[in-house]
Design a protein around this motif. Structure first.
Motif, PDB file in Angstrom:
ATOM      1  N   ILE A  96       0.882  -1.328  -0.383  1.00 31.47           N
ATOM      2  CA  ILE A  96      -0.028  -0.059  -0.068  1.00 31.47           C
ATOM      3  C   ILE A  96       0.754   1.278   0.130  1.00 31.47           C
ATOM      4  O   ILE A  96       0.291   2.289   0.108  1.00 31.47           O
ATOM      5  CB  ILE A  96      -0.919  -0.006   1.228  1.00 31.47           C
ATOM      6  N   HIS A  97       2.174   1.000  -0.093  1.00 34.62           N
ATOM      7  CA  HIS A  97       3.004   2.206  -0.393  1.00 34.62           C
ATOM      8  C   HIS A  97       3.620   2.522  -1.617  1.00 34.62           C
ATOM      9  O   HIS A  97       3.427   1.428  -2.469  1.00 34.62           O
ATOM     10  CB  HIS A  97       4.068   2.191   0.873  1.00 34.62           C
ATOM     11  N   SER A  98       4.040   3.759  -2.041  1.00 34.27           N
ATOM     12  CA  SER A  98       4.643   4.099  -3.313  1.00 34.27           C
ATOM     13  C   SER A  98       5.953   3.886  -3.061  1.00 34.27           C
ATOM     14  O   SER A  98       6.778   3.867  -2.014  1.00 34.27           O
ATOM     15  CB  SER A  98       4.237   5.368  -3.857  1.00 34.27           C
ATOM     16  N   VAL A  99       6.903   3.859  -4.413  1.00 32.49           N
ATOM     17  CA  VAL A  99       8.359   3.992  -4.392  1.00 32.49           C
ATOM     18  C   VAL A  99       8.648   5.099  -3.511  1.00 32.49           C
ATOM     19  O   VAL A  99       9.758   4.995  -3.033  1.00 32.49           O
ATOM     20  CB  VAL A  99       8.558   3.656  -5.646  1.00 32.49           C
ATOM     21  N   ALA A 100       8.309   6.370  -3.968  1.00 36.37           N
ATOM     22  CA  ALA A 100       8.559   7.568  -3.145  1.00 36.37           C
ATOM     23  C   ALA A 100       8.445   7.443  -1.670  1.00 36.37           C
ATOM     24  O   ALA A 100       9.467   7.823  -1.081  1.00 36.37           O
ATOM     25  CB  ALA A 100       7.636   8.853  -3.966  1.00 36.37           C
ATOM     26  N   GLU A 101       7.391   6.828  -1.326  1.00 30.87           N
ATOM     27  CA  GLU A 101       7.145   6.798   0.147  1.00 30.87           C
ATOM     28  C   GLU A 101       8.293   5.723   0.838  1.00 30.87           C
ATOM     29  O   GLU A 101       9.024   5.948   1.815  1.00 30.87           O
ATOM     30  CB  GLU A 101       5.807   6.031   0.556  1.00 30.87           C
ATOM     31  N   ALA A 102       8.744   4.732   0.054  1.00 32.56           N
ATOM     32  CA  ALA A 102       9.785   3.528   0.347  1.00 32.56           C
ATOM     33  C   ALA A 102      11.140   4.376   0.501  1.00 32.56           C
ATOM     34  O   ALA A 102      11.826   4.240   1.359  1.00 32.56           O
ATOM     35  CB  ALA A 102       9.801   2.489  -0.426  1.00 32.56           C
ATOM     36  N   LYS A 103      11.515   4.942  -0.590  1.00 29.31           N
ATOM     37  CA  LYS A 103      12.666   5.939  -0.339  1.00 29.31           C
ATOM     38  C   LYS A 103      12.636   6.891   0.598  1.00 29.31           C
ATOM     39  O   LYS A 103      13.766   7.003   1.329  1.00 29.31           O
ATOM     40  CB  LYS A 103      12.988   6.435  -1.732  1.00 29.31           C
ATOM     41  N   ALA A 104      11.765   7.545   1.011  1.00 32.44           N
ATOM     42  CA  ALA A 104      11.555   8.491   1.870  1.00 32.44           C
ATOM     43  C   ALA A 104      12.014   7.783   3.380  1.00 32.44           C
ATOM     44  O   ALA A 104      12.463   8.360   4.235  1.00 32.44           O
ATOM     45  CB  ALA A 104      10.283   9.418   1.814  1.00 32.44           C
ATOM     46  N   ALA A 105      11.144   6.675   3.424  1.00 29.42           N
ATOM     47  CA  ALA A 105      11.179   5.910   4.677  1.00 29.42           C
ATOM     48  C   ALA A 105      12.615   5.624   5.180  1.00 29.42           C
ATOM     49  O   ALA A 105      13.197   5.474   6.313  1.00 29.42           O
ATOM     50  CB  ALA A 105      10.121   4.688   4.824  1.00 29.42           C
ATOM     51  N   VAL A 106      13.396   5.103   3.875  1.00 30.47           N
ATOM     52  CA  VAL A 106      14.671   4.420   4.062  1.00 30.47           C
ATOM     53  C   VAL A 106      15.492   5.868   4.603  1.00 30.47           C
ATOM     54  O   VAL A 106      16.271   5.699   5.412  1.00 30.47           O
ATOM     55  CB  VAL A 106      15.277   4.075   2.905  1.00 30.47           C
ATOM     56  N   ALA A 107      15.225   6.925   3.734  1.00 30.85           N
ATOM     57  CA  ALA A 107      16.218   8.092   4.151  1.00 30.85           C
ATOM     58  C   ALA A 107      15.989   8.399   5.545  1.00 30.85           C
ATOM     59  O   ALA A 107      16.792   8.721   6.423  1.00 30.85           O
ATOM     60  CB  ALA A 107      15.790   9.087   3.203  1.00 30.85           C
ATOM     61  N   LEU A 108      14.811   8.563   6.045  1.00 26.66           N
ATOM     62  CA  LEU A 108      14.277   8.896   7.393  1.00 26.66           C
ATOM     63  C   LEU A 108      15.054   7.966   8.400  1.00 26.66           C
ATOM     64  O   LEU A 108      15.481   8.493   9.367  1.00 26.66           O
ATOM     65  CB  LEU A 108      12.818   8.968   7.466  1.00 26.66           C
TER      66      LEU A 108
END
Length: 443
Positions: free
Chosen positions: A151-163
């Motif tokens: 239910i997440h997007s690639v953009a959300e995934a990358k933001a989560a990893v960076a955070l």
């Protein structure tokens, strides 16, 4: 707070696994014990139950056994533990610290999904004591995330990893490959992108069709097609090539890390250490005064909760493990590791080791290696080498040191694709060990 990774697999540590069973949505490939509750859950009530079950399990362990008096790792898995309130995580960690000594620098991991990540929550976990996060990214391609039911997007995934990388000392994330219609070039591009994002650890899993999942139904009806065995093997080989080139060595079949970044908690499993399993559907391996127990708890969250409130625990299985069963489990877990299995430790655990003839036969077939000391990974040309060492990255034995060890075994790269066969062959040819002086290898 950091510490060097435990490198001595004769002391694999004692871990505590906390299972949080709730998810926002059930993924179609997932056979984990996860449940969707659109009406939510009574988190304070569950917290009280986790504390009670921790009390019960602590009471099963012998007070005089050093192995289980110090906790070296804690892992919050699921389900989606990042749906827990940080205060709940902190209260569980505080309760563990009241029952056991928690080692300085203990690894404390929490699994997170990108869709449940936000800065305040991550900061709360960090303040509670979590020092490592594992994020379920699964794909860096939006169409594939949809096919996987994420239910997440690639953009959300990358933001989560960076955070996560800004918040925690150690970060890992997962990807699934060998997906429908995935070519070698598709995976080369995606994995290269992932390696550029990664820190010290990546978990890379081939998509498998698990029974009683939505994907199993689609696969049976011919509506889901995954790469054939030969294509999946090529994807696996490419995975090893790219991760090795990036400096993330394969230390377990699906896990890759820079030296010192290996998952200490999972190494406890793979090195056949002891661990407590707490929460709905959790499993454990506990050395009690009467027997070494395999434990499991009630899988349904509400039934587990009711049982804990009634009996003080949710255990539904406490099976004493025979020496043969423990040896089989150690083979199954340890052959997944690049470091292999210490046969002397196996002998001390179950009083059994595979017969030399069975080992030699598998060595001749090119699916097993047998050597003294620890296996080092590769030389400058990428060829596996065996070196006589006291441990990974430690000094080699002095020339002329007598070989008193039964040595170590590990699967070769081709053998890692045949692990079930290796375990069956070796477990069918176990022999009792005695405290006699051991002949050196080749003697």
């Amino acid at each position: 707070m950091t510490s060097a990774i435990i490198t001595d697999d004769s002391r694999p540590g004692f871990g505590i696994y906390i299972h949080w069973p709730f998810c926002a949505q059930k993924c179609p490939y997932c056979d984990f014990n996860s449940h969707v509750r659109f009406g939510g859950w009574d988190e304070p009530r569950f917290l009280t139950a986790y504390r009670r079950e921790l009390d019960h399990v602590a009471g099963l362990l012998p007070e005089d056994l050093a192995e289980t008096r110090t906790v070296t790792s804690i892992f919050f898995g699921g389900g989606t533990p990042s749906l827990m309130q940080p205060e709940t995580v902190g209260a569980i960690l505080d309760h563990i610290a009241g029952l056991w000594t928690v080692a300085a620098g203990a690894e404390i991991t929490l699994e997170a999904n990108p869709g449940s990540v936000e800065a305040g929550r991550f900061a709360g976990y960090r303040a509670a004591g979590v020092n490592r996060v594992s994020i379920g990214v699964q794909s860096l391609r939006d169409p594939d995330l949809k096919r996987l039911g994420r239910i997440h997007s690639v953009a959300e995934a990358k933001a989560a990893v960076a955070l996560a990388q800004r918040t925690f000392e150690r970060v890992s994330f997962d990807l699934i490959y060998a997906r429908p219609d995935q070519s070698l070039e598709d995976w080369r591009s995606e994995l290269s992108e992932a390696l550029a994002l990664a820190g010290g650890h990546l978990s890379l899993y081939q998509l498998t069709i698990e029974p009683e999942t939505r994907f199993a139904d689609l696969y049976a009806k011919g509506k889901l097609v995954i790469p054939a065995a030969e294509a999946a093997h090529d994807l696996y080989a490419l995975t090893q090539e790219l991760t090795a080139a990036a400096g993330l060595r394969q230390y377990e079949i699906s896990n890759h890390a820079r030296p010192g970044e290996e998952s200490r908690h999972n190494l406890t499993y793979w090195r056949y250490g002891s661990y407590a399993g707490i929460g709905p559907g959790a499993h454990g391996r506990l050395p009690t005064p009467s027997a070494h127990l395999a434990t499991s708890t009630e899988r349904n969250p509400e039934r587990w909760l009711a049982q804990v409130e009634d009996a003080g625990h949710g255990l539904v299985e406490r099976e004493p493990l025979s020496p043969e069963a423990r040896t089989d489990e150690m083979l199954l877990m340890g052959l997944r590791l690049a470091e292999g299995i210490d046969l002397d430790r196996m002998a001390s655990i179950g009083g059994l080791t595979p017969a030399r003839e069975a080992i030699d036969a598998l060595v001749r077939q090119g699916v097993l290696e047998h050597g003294i000391g620890h296996f080092e990974t590769t030389d400058d040309e990428g060829v596996d080498q065996i070196r006589a060492c006291l441990g990974p990255r430690l000094a080699p034995l002095a020339p002329g040191t007598p070989a008193r060890s039964r040595g170590r075994i590990r699967a070769t790269p081709s053998g890692r694709l045949l692990l079930n066969r290796l375990v069956l062959e070796l477990s069918a040819n176990l022999e009792e060990t005695t405290p006699r002086h051991l002949a050196p290898l080749g003697g």
